[in-house]
Design an enzyme around this catalytic site. Structure first.
Site, PDB file in Angstrom:
ATOM      1  N   THR A 205       0.847  -1.359  -0.016  1.00 38.22           N
ATOM      2  CA  THR A 205       0.202   0.049  -0.090  1.00 38.22           C
ATOM      3  C   THR A 205       0.864   1.332  -0.056  1.00 38.22           C
ATOM      4  O   THR A 205       2.105   1.283  -0.097  1.00 38.22           O
ATOM      5  CB  THR A 205      -0.915  -0.002   1.310  1.00 38.22           C
ATOM      6  OG1 THR A 205      -0.038   0.057   2.445  1.00 38.22           O
ATOM      7  CG2 THR A 205      -1.892  -1.228   1.165  1.00 38.22           C
TER       8      THR A 205
ATOM      9  N   LYS B 204       4.001   1.789  -3.135  1.00 45.39           N
ATOM     10  CA  LYS B 204       3.550   1.109  -4.449  1.00 45.39           C
ATOM     11  C   LYS B 204       4.388   1.255  -5.664  1.00 45.39           C
ATOM     12  O   LYS B 204       4.496   0.682  -6.428  1.00 45.39           O
ATOM     13  CB  LYS B 204       1.857   1.528  -4.753  1.00 45.39           C
ATOM     14  CG  LYS B 204       0.984   1.053  -3.958  1.00 45.39           C
ATOM     15  CD  LYS B 204      -0.424   1.516  -4.352  1.00 45.39           C
ATOM     16  CE  LYS B 204      -1.527   0.712  -3.684  1.00 45.39           C
ATOM     17  NZ  LYS B 204      -2.920   1.200  -4.098  1.00 45.39           N
TER      18      LYS B 204
ATOM     19  N   THR C 227     -12.886   9.595  -5.866  1.00 42.04           N
ATOM     20  CA  THR C 227     -12.301  10.424  -4.962  1.00 42.04           C
ATOM     21  C   THR C 227     -12.462   9.970  -3.517  1.00 42.04           C
ATOM     22  O   THR C 227     -13.097   8.954  -3.418  1.00 42.04           O
ATOM     23  CB  THR C 227     -13.110  12.060  -4.980  1.00 42.04           C
ATOM     24  OG1 THR C 227     -14.112  11.893  -4.163  1.00 42.04           O
ATOM     25  CG2 THR C 227     -13.144  12.523  -6.236  1.00 42.04           C
TER      26      THR C 227
ATOM     27  N   GLY D  45     -18.088   0.548  -3.107  1.00 44.59           N
ATOM     28  CA  GLY D  45     -16.579   0.169  -2.878  1.00 44.59           C
ATOM     29  C   GLY D  45     -15.906  -1.093  -2.356  1.00 44.59           C
ATOM     30  O   GLY D  45     -14.973  -1.337  -2.463  1.00 44.59           O
TER      31      GLY D  45
HETATM   32  P1  NDP Z   1      -5.518   9.994  -3.301  1.00 45.15           P
HETATM   33  O1  NDP Z   1      -5.466  10.918  -2.215  1.00 45.15           O
HETATM   34  O2  NDP Z   1      -4.578   9.692  -4.308  1.00 45.15           O
HETATM   35  O3  NDP Z   1      -6.519  11.004  -4.181  1.00 45.15           O
HETATM   36  C1  NDP Z   1      -7.645  11.581  -3.832  1.00 45.15           C
HETATM   37  C2  NDP Z   1      -8.506  12.124  -4.583  1.00 45.15           C
HETATM   38  O4  NDP Z   1      -9.713  12.587  -4.263  1.00 45.15           O
HETATM   39  C3  NDP Z   1      -7.915  13.119  -5.510  1.00 45.15           C
HETATM   40  O5  NDP Z   1      -8.540  13.214  -6.946  1.00 45.15           O
HETATM   41  C4  NDP Z   1      -8.641  14.410  -4.896  1.00 45.15           C
HETATM   42  O6  NDP Z   1      -8.444  15.503  -5.572  1.00 45.15           O
HETATM   43  C5  NDP Z   1      -9.988  14.019  -4.528  1.00 45.15           C
HETATM   44  N1  NDP Z   1     -10.578  14.989  -3.366  1.00 45.15           N
HETATM   45  C6  NDP Z   1     -10.450  14.652  -2.046  1.00 45.15           C
HETATM   46  N2  NDP Z   1     -11.235  15.390  -1.299  1.00 45.15           N
HETATM   47  C7  NDP Z   1     -11.664  16.039  -2.267  1.00 45.15           C
HETATM   48  C8  NDP Z   1     -12.762  17.304  -2.081  1.00 45.15           C
HETATM   49  N3  NDP Z   1     -13.189  17.487  -0.800  1.00 45.15           N
HETATM   50  N4  NDP Z   1     -13.056  17.666  -3.336  1.00 45.15           N
HETATM   51  C9  NDP Z   1     -12.926  17.307  -4.434  1.00 45.15           C
HETATM   52  N5  NDP Z   1     -11.994  16.373  -4.792  1.00 45.15           N
HETATM   53  C10 NDP Z   1     -11.444  15.741  -3.366  1.00 45.15           C
HETATM   54  O7  NDP Z   1      -6.478   8.848  -2.905  1.00 45.15           O
HETATM   55  P2  NDP Z   1      -6.739   7.396  -3.476  1.00 45.15           P
HETATM   56  O8  NDP Z   1      -7.015   7.740  -5.120  1.00 45.15           O
HETATM   57  O9  NDP Z   1      -5.589   6.342  -3.232  1.00 45.15           O
HETATM   58  O10 NDP Z   1      -8.068   6.888  -2.771  1.00 45.15           O
HETATM   59  C11 NDP Z   1      -9.347   7.400  -3.073  1.00 45.15           C
HETATM   60  C12 NDP Z   1     -10.232   6.953  -2.688  1.00 45.15           C
HETATM   61  O11 NDP Z   1     -10.370   5.313  -2.947  1.00 45.15           O
HETATM   62  C13 NDP Z   1     -10.113   6.331  -0.924  1.00 45.15           C
HETATM   63  O12 NDP Z   1     -11.256   6.956  -0.487  1.00 45.15           O
HETATM   64  C14 NDP Z   1      -9.891   4.998  -0.842  1.00 45.15           C
HETATM   65  O13 NDP Z   1     -10.430   4.587   0.484  1.00 45.15           O
HETATM   66  C15 NDP Z   1     -10.507   4.507  -1.946  1.00 45.15           C
HETATM   67  N6  NDP Z   1     -10.259   3.388  -2.462  1.00 45.15           N
HETATM   68  C16 NDP Z   1     -10.907   2.157  -2.501  1.00 45.15           C
HETATM   69  C17 NDP Z   1     -10.599   1.031  -2.977  1.00 45.15           C
HETATM   70  C18 NDP Z   1     -11.357  -0.086  -2.893  1.00 45.15           C
HETATM   71  O14 NDP Z   1     -10.963  -1.320  -3.099  1.00 45.15           O
HETATM   72  N7  NDP Z   1     -12.777   0.028  -2.729  1.00 45.15           N
HETATM   73  C19 NDP Z   1      -8.988   0.669  -3.399  1.00 45.15           C
HETATM   74  C20 NDP Z   1      -8.277   2.074  -3.412  1.00 45.15           C
HETATM   75  C21 NDP Z   1      -8.714   3.206  -2.924  1.00 45.15           C
HETATM   76  P3  NDP Z   1      -7.196  16.485  -5.593  1.00 45.15           P
HETATM   77  O15 NDP Z   1      -6.355  15.867  -6.600  1.00 45.15           O
HETATM   78  O16 NDP Z   1      -7.946  17.783  -6.288  1.00 45.15           O
HETATM   79  O17 NDP Z   1      -6.601  16.761  -4.362  1.00 45.15           O
END
Ligand code: NDP
Length: 283
Positions: free
Chosen positions: A68, A72, A198, A249
């Protein structure tokens, strides 16, 4: 009396709690269900110790492991090769030993596709993805490899959004565009699949809503959310109320576990047993 053999063995004195990670609970539920005498341990490794940890896993006969954030990307240096999507994403979530070689795979997007395919095939579909982080990257690459017609990335940070869109247009056979997420987003009416990738809706902020126009979400659209905890996000609830087919999810997390177990053991585990174990953790 059983003969004890202490030759060539190291026994571990393990100082960490070993049964609290949801993935561990899910994978071990599958091992028990299928009478597999295997373990799946959660082991915290600092970035400085990553190389030693990978060497240790090899030396101790591990069949593979998940990794994780923050490992990664860095883990790639210590592996012998990468699967196709891991190579495109430059990120590894699952390592598997194949013919003596350590190969890095990315099961995040594959788990998503497997869950999505229970209700629709991404082939030739128009897809909107909210987010441009790790989950969005994994999902968009895999959706493109599955033959999606077009992908629109909607993200708050322009840099991240453009970077991901460039990866998709340069390296994958699908068209992609980027929309900067400023204010309320209206989903184009010809969209087939809308994905929240997100972290909006994740515990403890589980009532947080995506800023989109609910009138633009049509009942013919398929909705998917990556948030596993709690699985019933406001987005999933709104979509179901509209009559959309929606996946949560948990499905993605379970499917990733299924793919990992298949890589390591060669057998396909019962996904219902794994989902039930996860639901109990997130209850
Ligand atoms: P990252 O931190 O890499 O990315 C987070 C994303 O969410 C970015 O695009 C960010 O935008 C956006 N974001 C967060 N808060 C806001 C907000 N308030 N308004 C608009 N955009 C927002 O995280 P990950 O991509 O690794 O994970 C994202 C989600 O996916 C997590 O909640 C995780 O639990 C879930 N996940 C689920 C999995 C599953 O198997 N179900 C597997 C992997 C992840 P910006 O770029 O503008 O900051």
């Amino acid at each position: 009396m059983k003969e004890l053999n202490f030759k060539q063995e190291l026994t571990a004195a393990f100082g960490q709690p070993i049964s609290e990670n949801p993935t561990q609970v899910m994978v071990e539920a599958a091992y028990r269900h299928h009478n597999l005498d295997w373990r799946y341990l959660t082991i915290e490794v600092s970035p400085e110790e990553l190389e030693s940890a990978v060497l240790g896993a090899k030396a101790m006969g591990f069949r593979g492991f998940n990794c994780t954030i923050p490992h990664k990307v860095k883990v790639i240096e210590y592996l012998d090769g990468l699967g196709e999507s891991a190579s495109l994403m430059k990120a590894v979530s699952c390592v598997v030993q194949k013919d003596g070689l350590w190969i890095g795979e990315n099961t995040d997007g594959k788990g998503f596709i497997s869950s999505l395919q229970e209700i629709t095939d991404p082939m030739d579909k128009k897809i909107v993805i909210f987010g441009a982080g790790g989950a969005a990257r994994a999902i968009s690459v895999e959706v493109a490899l599955s033959g999606a017609a077009s992908i629109t990335i909607v993200n708050r940070s322009i840099l991240r959004g453009e970077e991901l869109t460039t990866l998709l247009t340069d390296k994958l056979p699908c068209s992609a565009d980027f929309v900067s997420w400023e204010g309320t987003y209206s989903i184009p009416s010809d969209t087939d699949v809308v994905i929240n990738a997100t972290s909006i809706g994740l515990f403890p902020d589980f009532e947080a809503r995506l800023d989109y126009n609910p009138d633009s979400l049509l009942s013919r659209m398929v909705v998917a959310d990556v948030i596993p905890n709690p699985p019933s996000t406001p987005f999933v609830r709104e979509a179901r109320k509209k009559g959309c087919k929606a996946i949560d999810g948990l499905g993605m997390l379970v499917s990733q576990g299924v793919i990992g177990i298949q890589h390591w053991t060669g057998m396909k585990p019962d996904s219902a047993v794994m989902r039930k174990a996860l639901e109990e953790v997130f209850d």
